[in-house]
Scaffold this motif. Structure first.
Motif, PDB file in Angstrom:
ATOM      1  N   ASP A  39       0.834  -1.210   0.000  1.00  0.00           N
ATOM      2  CA  ASP A  39       0.000   0.000   0.000  1.00  0.00           C
ATOM      3  C   ASP A  39       0.871   1.263   0.000  1.00  0.00           C
ATOM      4  OD1 ASP A  39      -2.293   1.486  -0.100  1.00  0.00           O
ATOM      5  OD2 ASP A  39      -2.715   1.381   2.047  1.00  0.00           O
ATOM      6  N   ALA A  53     -12.066  10.914   2.917  1.00  0.00           N
ATOM      7  CA  ALA A  53     -11.040  10.376   2.008  1.00  0.00           C
ATOM      8  C   ALA A  53      -9.910  11.378   1.864  1.00  0.00           C
ATOM      9  CB  ALA A  53     -11.639  10.060   0.644  1.00  0.00           C
ATOM     10  N   THR A  84     -16.760   0.599   3.990  1.00  0.00           N
ATOM     11  CA  THR A  84     -15.530   1.376   3.835  1.00  0.00           C
ATOM     12  C   THR A  84     -14.293   0.500   3.690  1.00  0.00           C
ATOM     13  OG1 THR A  84     -16.505   3.186   5.093  1.00  0.00           O
ATOM     14  CG2 THR A  84     -14.120   3.186   4.855  1.00  0.00           C
ATOM     15  N   SER A  85     -14.169  -0.550   4.507  1.00  0.00           N
ATOM     16  CA  SER A  85     -12.965  -1.387   4.432  1.00  0.00           C
ATOM     17  C   SER A  85     -12.889  -2.122   3.098  1.00  0.00           C
ATOM     18  CB  SER A  85     -12.931  -2.380   5.594  1.00  0.00           C
ATOM     19  OG  SER A  85     -14.099  -3.189   5.588  1.00  0.00           O
ATOM     20  N   ASP A 112     -11.717   0.313   0.570  1.00  0.00           N
ATOM     21  CA  ASP A 112     -10.284   0.577   0.704  1.00  0.00           C
ATOM     22  C   ASP A 112      -9.460  -0.547   0.080  1.00  0.00           C
ATOM     23  OD1 ASP A 112      -8.459   2.586   1.730  1.00  0.00           O
ATOM     24  OD2 ASP A 112      -7.738   1.033   3.086  1.00  0.00           O
ATOM     25  N   ARG A 113      -9.959  -1.759   0.185  1.00  0.00           N
ATOM     26  CA  ARG A 113      -9.242  -2.869  -0.461  1.00  0.00           C
ATOM     27  C   ARG A 113      -9.336  -2.746  -1.979  1.00  0.00           C
ATOM     28  NH1 ARG A 113     -10.170  -9.330   0.598  1.00  0.00           N
ATOM     29  NH2 ARG A 113      -8.830 -10.077  -1.088  1.00  0.00           N
ATOM     30  N   THR A 131      -5.944   7.747  -1.596  1.00  0.00           N
ATOM     31  CA  THR A 131      -4.959   6.892  -0.943  1.00  0.00           C
ATOM     32  C   THR A 131      -5.442   6.337   0.388  1.00  0.00           C
ATOM     33  OG1 THR A 131      -3.930   8.831   0.105  1.00  0.00           O
ATOM     34  CG2 THR A 131      -3.018   8.101  -2.005  1.00  0.00           C
ATOM     35  N   GLU A 132      -6.580   6.826   0.887  1.00  0.00           N
ATOM     36  CA  GLU A 132      -7.105   6.278   2.149  1.00  0.00           C
ATOM     37  C   GLU A 132      -8.570   6.672   2.319  1.00  0.00           C
ATOM     38  OE1 GLU A 132      -6.371   6.391   7.018  1.00  0.00           O
ATOM     39  OE2 GLU A 132      -4.874   7.239   5.664  1.00  0.00           O
ATOM     40  N   PHE A 133      -9.355   5.708   2.827  1.00  0.00           N
ATOM     41  CA  PHE A 133     -10.711   5.967   3.293  1.00  0.00           C
ATOM     42  C   PHE A 133     -10.723   5.857   4.816  1.00  0.00           C
ATOM     43  CE2 PHE A 133     -11.542   4.085  -0.940  1.00  0.00           C
ATOM     44  CZ  PHE A 133     -12.365   5.052  -1.471  1.00  0.00           C
ATOM     45  N   LYS A 154       0.612   3.630  -1.967  1.00  0.00           N
ATOM     46  CA  LYS A 154      -0.241   4.761  -2.360  1.00  0.00           C
ATOM     47  C   LYS A 154       0.283   5.472  -3.608  1.00  0.00           C
ATOM     48  CE  LYS A 154      -1.618   5.395   2.479  1.00  0.00           C
ATOM     49  NZ  LYS A 154      -2.710   4.433   2.383  1.00  0.00           N
ATOM     50  N   ARG A 166      -9.536   0.018  -3.532  1.00  0.00           N
ATOM     51  CA  ARG A 166      -8.585   1.094  -3.838  1.00  0.00           C
ATOM     52  C   ARG A 166      -7.166   0.536  -3.978  1.00  0.00           C
ATOM     53  NH1 ARG A 166      -4.689   3.103  -1.142  1.00  0.00           N
ATOM     54  NH2 ARG A 166      -5.294   2.060   0.779  1.00  0.00           N
ATOM     55  N   LYS A 167      -6.764  -0.305  -3.039  1.00  0.00           N
ATOM     56  CA  LYS A 167      -5.398  -0.827  -3.061  1.00  0.00           C
ATOM     57  C   LYS A 167      -5.146  -1.716  -4.270  1.00  0.00           C
ATOM     58  CE  LYS A 167      -5.017  -2.659   1.086  1.00  0.00           C
ATOM     59  NZ  LYS A 167      -4.358  -3.277   2.280  1.00  0.00           N
TER      60      LYS A 167
END
Length: 640
Positions: free
Chosen positions: A141, A527, A600-601, A604-605, A541-543, A143, A607-608
């Motif tokens: 991660d 975010a 949300t989690s 975020d996954r 890059t992050e939630f 980013k 996103r990664k």
């Protein structure tokens, strides 16, 4: 996790990357311009972390397995392997660059399939480099944006004996066509989208060319031209190339295959006129020109040209149709005994469905929510018509061009929703309605034909609600709109349309964002990330779900915003279907947050592993989830 990186083919603008780089020395040289796209073939790998080493296994184009090779994650060991050259050097060079800039451990990369031929102008080495950069980025991660992965891959590849250009790492963008502009050290990229499918054929000429000799000869024309031949090369790679590339860009956007074919023929003619005199031994290319002029192909193609450094390496054609694409391949492989690859540019996945969760009880609006669902509470629209809130959300989705809306409800509430969308009022009441309301009553039934319902039998969080509709959504991206929020655009494009436009341009999941003061963060998902070339487009890059102020100050600040302002979730998302696999995993393994299966989690996954963009929406969101918010919405929504 699994990663696929395609090869890269230059449709137009070969050699312009390094030629544009000479603007560092001579500003009179034209910028470099190239149109590239990913191939349908590439490098496939499974990756996972390793505590101490880079462990590599490879499968070559012919199916042969190589490795495993284990290299300690130590700078000198990685650098030595990179400088040695060969297949493993690219991965080692990228790992060296990552280790130099980031705190990471090792990585296991199993390249279990390669269906991309090497040394054919398709940037197989760049694909390996980008894959390695992406693997480190996703596993640890880091980013990195797509551009960040490209830069690490480029630095990694030039650590090896390879002398690639910056164009090669464009395979990081995947299958989307990309306009690349080279201005000295600066690289700008613009992603393109085609309106309908385009069908290309890539031909391995099975002949010889000396790429290093071609590059050496053409480079003699830069940074300053001393004779007519050198001036011709600068003209070819400068103004002529710029014009053809930008005309081809517009033809690509319009999916005008005939125009693209004509430009390919024109580009090859100019290349022959101006580049062959600089390197006649390599660029006269008799095999290439014999294939380009092969008469039996003419009824099936719009045009063709050489690829990459040109010479007798690889050719490309644009076919008139999918059937013609297959015919071209059969003719070349049968008559000329040359292997071919298909390259099909498609419109990409289309967002056809919207999903609206409406299965909550409405605890904060009790006892009104006992009488009717909060999503059915009335709101006066700007046209003066009192509508249930859910209708306003459905209308926004359909007006944005979507085909179907799926509403997630509790089983006991299903009759109320179905009655509203699918049952006409009694004839007695219908006759009492004014004419414009009678028209609207008929329109409601038309809308109802495009509204479906999914049952959430137990209420266990937003992630659980979204997963309840996974079979109805299927394997396609979808628009998620929260059922207790209303949306009003401040411009001509609706809020949903703004997200759709971003998704159609970039083919990455998109989240609507809005600027929010620090003292309201506890109520919203938040975010952060880095701005892309567009000032309203954020590489997320992050939630964080309803963060504390202290956490936000340390982790969630966004460049360019005041210190007391952050970006929070607007309430609309376009999400790729990979999300359902993550939600399924959470539900099967009972992975809960605050007692529920949260969204949300899983976002975020996603996103990664695939990237996520945020769009600051030009519009406003109206909440009806709390009495005071509902009252404010009643007061202001119809005036917006």
């Amino acid at each position: 996790m699994k990663i696929f990186v395609p090869g890269r083919i230059c449709l137009f603008g070969e050699h312009s990357d390094w030629a544009g780089g000479y603007r560092r020395i001579n500003a009179d040289i034209e910028r470099g311009h190239a149109l590239i796209t990913g191939t349908n073939q590439g490098i496939h790998a499974e990756v996972e972390p390793h505590p101490t080493s880079l462990v590599l296994t490879s499968t070559t184009y012919d199916g042969t397995r190589h490795g495993p090779v284990e290299i300690p994650m130590e700078p000198q060991a990685l650098l030595a392997e990179a400088e040695r050259g060969g297949f493993w050097s690219y991965m080692a060079g990228v790992a060296y660059q990552v280790l130099t800039h980031y705190h990471v451990r090792g990585l296991v990369i199993d390249n279990y399939q390669t269906d991309l031929p090497t040394k054919k102008g398709l940037s197989s080495s760049a694909a390996i480099s980008v894959l390695t950069a992406r693997a480190f980025n996703r596993v640890y991660d880091l980013k990195l944006t797509t551009r960040g992965e490209m830069e690490i891959a480029y630095q990694g590849e030039i650590t090896t004996p390879s002398r690639c250009g910056r164009m090669d790492q464009g395979c990081a963008f995947g299958s989307r066509p990309v306009l690349m502009t080279f201005d000295g050290e600066r690289l700008d990229t613009t992603e393109l989208r085609v309106d309908s499918s385009l069908y290309f054929v890539i031909v391995d000429l099975q002949a010889h060319k000396d790429t290093m000799e071609i590059l050496a000869r053409l480079n003699r024309s830069f940074p300053f031209a001393d004779n007519d031949t050198e001036r011709g090369v600068q003209e070819l790679l400068g103004p002529i190339n710029k014009r053809i590339v930008h005309q081809a860009m517009e033809a690509l956007r319009a999916s005008d295959a005939e125009r693209i074919g004509a430009l390919m023929v024109e580009a090859q003619e100019f290349f022959d006129r101006y580049a062959i005199p600089a390197c006649p031994e390599e660029l006269t290319a008799p095999v290439l020109h014999r294939v380009l002029s092969y008469e039996p192909l003419k009824p099936h193609i719009w045009g063709g040209k050489g690829v990459g450094s040109q010479g007798d390496g690889t050719a490309q054609f644009i076919a008139r149709s999918e059937a013609d694409q297959q015919a071209v391949i059969e003719i070349i492989e049968r008559d000329l005994k040359m292997p071919c690859l298909k390259l099909t540019l498609t419109t990409g996945p289309k967002v056809r469905k919207a999903l609206i969760p409406a299965a909550g009880f409405g605890t904060r609006l009790f006892p009104a929510s006992k009488a009717t669902k909060k999503e059915l509470f009335p709101i006066v629209d700007r046209d003066g018509i009192a509508k249930p809130a859910i209708l306003l959300i459905v209308e926004e989705a359909l007006n944005a061009g979507l085909d179907e809306v799926i509403i997630i409800v509790q089983e006991d509430d299903l009759p109320d929703f179905e009655a509203f969308f699918n049952v006409q009022v009694s004839i007695e009441n219908y006759n009492k309605l004014p004419r414009h309301f009678q028209d609207y009553a008929r329109r409601l039934l038309d809308i109802g034909q495009r509204v479906k319902f999914s049952i959430q039998r137990t209420q266990e969080g937003l992630g659980h609600a979204v997963f309840a509709a996974h079979e109805m959504i299927g394997d396609e991206p979808f628009l998620l709109m929260l059922g207790d929020h209303l949306y009003r655009s401040d411009g001509e494009r609706s809020c949903a349309q703004q997200l759709l436009d971003a998704f159609n341009q970039h083919s990455v999941s998109v989240l609507g964002l809005r600027r929010t003061p620090e003292d309201q963060l506890a109520n919203f998902g938040t975010a952060t990330g880095f701005w892309s070339e567009r000032s309203d487009l954020l590489n997320i890059t992050e939630f964080a779900e309803k963060p504390t102020v202290d956490y936000a100050r340390e982790h969630l600040r966004v460049p360019g915003l005041p210190d007391d302002e952050y970006l929070t979730v607007f309430g609309q998302y376009i999400i790729k279907p990979q999300l359902f696999a993550y939600l399924d995993e959470h539900i099967r393994n009972n992975v809960r947050e605050r007692g529920e299966f949260q969204l949300t989690s899983a976002l975020d996954r996603l996103r990664k592993e695939d990237g996520f963009l945020g769009v600051i929406v030009d519009g406003r969101r109206y909440d009806i989830g709390l009495p005071e918010y509902y009252l404010e919405t009643l007061r202001t929504f119809h005036e917006a």
